[in-house]
Scaffold this motif. Structure first.
Motif, PDB file in Angstrom:
ATOM      1  N   ARG A   1       0.844  -1.201   0.000  1.00 53.08           N
ATOM      2  CA  ARG A   1       0.000   0.000   0.000  1.00 53.08           C
ATOM      3  C   ARG A   1       0.877   1.247   0.000  1.00 53.08           C
ATOM      4  O   ARG A   1       2.012   1.221   0.474  1.00 53.08           O
TER       5      ARG A   1
ATOM      6  N   ASP B   1      -4.050   4.487  -2.689  1.00 56.90           N
ATOM      7  CA  ASP B   1      -4.752   3.269  -2.256  1.00 56.90           C
ATOM      8  C   ASP B   1      -6.232   3.307  -2.606  1.00 56.90           C
ATOM      9  O   ASP B   1      -6.877   2.256  -2.688  1.00 56.90           O
TER      10      ASP B   1
ATOM     11  N   LYS C   1      -9.272   0.235  -8.076  1.00 57.23           N
ATOM     12  CA  LYS C   1      -8.930   0.428  -6.672  1.00 57.23           C
ATOM     13  C   LYS C   1     -10.164   0.966  -5.958  1.00 57.23           C
ATOM     14  O   LYS C   1     -11.117   1.423  -6.611  1.00 57.23           O
TER      15      LYS C   1
ATOM     16  N   ALA D   1      -8.970  -0.347   1.463  1.00 60.41           N
ATOM     17  CA  ALA D   1      -7.587  -0.412   0.991  1.00 60.41           C
ATOM     18  C   ALA D   1      -6.803  -1.468   1.752  1.00 60.41           C
ATOM     19  O   ALA D   1      -6.021  -2.234   1.165  1.00 60.41           O
TER      20      ALA D   1
END
Length: 339
Positions: A57, A116, A137, A307
């Motif tokens: 991340r 993220d 994402k 995330a």
């Protein structure tokens, strides 16, 4: 200085320092303060590149909003930055300037390539366009009028908020209520605030007069002042106005003053957004708080959760729509009409 140096200085384990740096909730407040003091004294800065390699991340989220010059969006950005820090996240901000093409393409923006997740605040996308947004994402759409089908979304019931504004003005003896709203020829028919305004008038048995609907080219103080002057020229009998945006309402206060109209004696004014300046102008501005702080807190927390789950391969529930409450903040600008 390394993380282990900080741990030794603070008398805790390296994992505890790591948790504090990440914004984890498993550390006591006493320990957190001790670790933070050690970080400050030693001048420790996390190695973000190494952190990213270890966790998969970046610990950065993207915020795409129309403009940081509009008071509401500027204060919303400030709220997002504050909440992100609490979650150990940094924020990259990009401005779409209310352009539908840029809002559609935000998930492919090279500037946000390594974040993220993305928090998008659209103002130009239509309902179907918002639903068709797709991303590789986590994506949260924080918007006034739409809910997206393939992303989490947050929404305030703007229809009911505007309806409450009109009911408040009617209860104060106002009968000729105007609206100032962004739009080219007329307010967008998919804007819940405008539709709520129309419904509020009909609830009270009042007509919807096109003369008292003033569209603006932008949401600024200057646009609000111009719109108020146009309104007085076009419909001088107006005794109240609802501005869809505090910047418009604050500008309208000046425009009405220029036309010799007193607020609230002659014309009541209500805005939307509850920006900080609303409590300090003269007269203070009645406005709607659309739950900006709640929205920022919940949206950032959800992005952080998604995330983290994505990086660790954990499955989360399907994206869904989330409701945020609103509140009518009554101040001096909408005091009852004179008998």
């Amino acid at each position: 200085m390394t993380l282990r140096d900080v741990a030794a200085f603070a008398g805790v384990s390296p994992s505890t320092v790591s948790s504090v740096v990440r914004g984890g909730a498993s550390v006591s407040e006493h320990t957190r303060r001790r670790v933070q003091q050690a970080i400050d004294e030693l001048g420790y800065r996390p190695n973000l590149a190494a952190r990213r390699l270890r966790s998969g991340r970046s610990h950065v989220i993207g915020l795409a909003l129309p403009s940081v010059t509009v008071p509401y969006f500027r204060e919303f950005a400030d709220s997002v930055l504050r909440v992100a820090r609490e979650h150990g996240l940094s924020v990259l901000i990009t401005q779409t300037h209310g352009d539908a093409r840029r809002e559609r393409a935000v998930c492919d923006d090279p500037y946000l390539r390594h974040v993220d997740g993305i928090l998008l605040v659209p103002v130009a996308l239509g309902q179907e366009e918002a639903k068709s947004l797709s991303a590789t994402k986590p994506l949260v759409v924080a918007t006034a009028s739409y809910s997206a089908g393939h992303a989490d979304s947050f929404d305030t019931d703007l229809f009911e908020a505007a309806r409450a504004v009109v009911a408040h003005l009617v209860a104060g003896g106002r009968r000729r209520i105007a609206v100032l709203a962004p739009g080219e020829a007329q307010p967008a028919e998919n804007d819940g605030r405008y539709l709520g305004y129309v419904a509020g008038l009909r609830d009270a048995g009042l007509p919807v007069s096109r003369r008292r609907v003033v569209a603006t080219d932008e949401v600024t103080f200057a646009a609000g002042a111009r719109a108020a002057r146009t309104l007085v020229d076009r419909a001088p009998e107006t005794d109240a106005l609802f501005a869809i945006g505090d910047a418009l309402a604050l500008g309208a206060l000046r425009g009405l003053h220029d036309c010799g109209r007193e607020v609230p004696a002659d014309v009541a004014v209500v805005g939307f957004g509850d920006v900080a300046q609303a409590a300090y102008c003269a007269p203070t501005l009645t406005t709607v708080d659309p739950g900006r702080e709640e929205l920022a807190e919940r949206a950032v927390a959800l992005l952080a959760e998604r995330a983290a789950a994505r990086a660790s391969g954990v499955c989360l529930p399907e994206p869904r729509h989330h409701a945020v409450g609103f509140r009518l903040v009554e101040r001096e600008s909408s005091a009852a009409a004179r008998a």
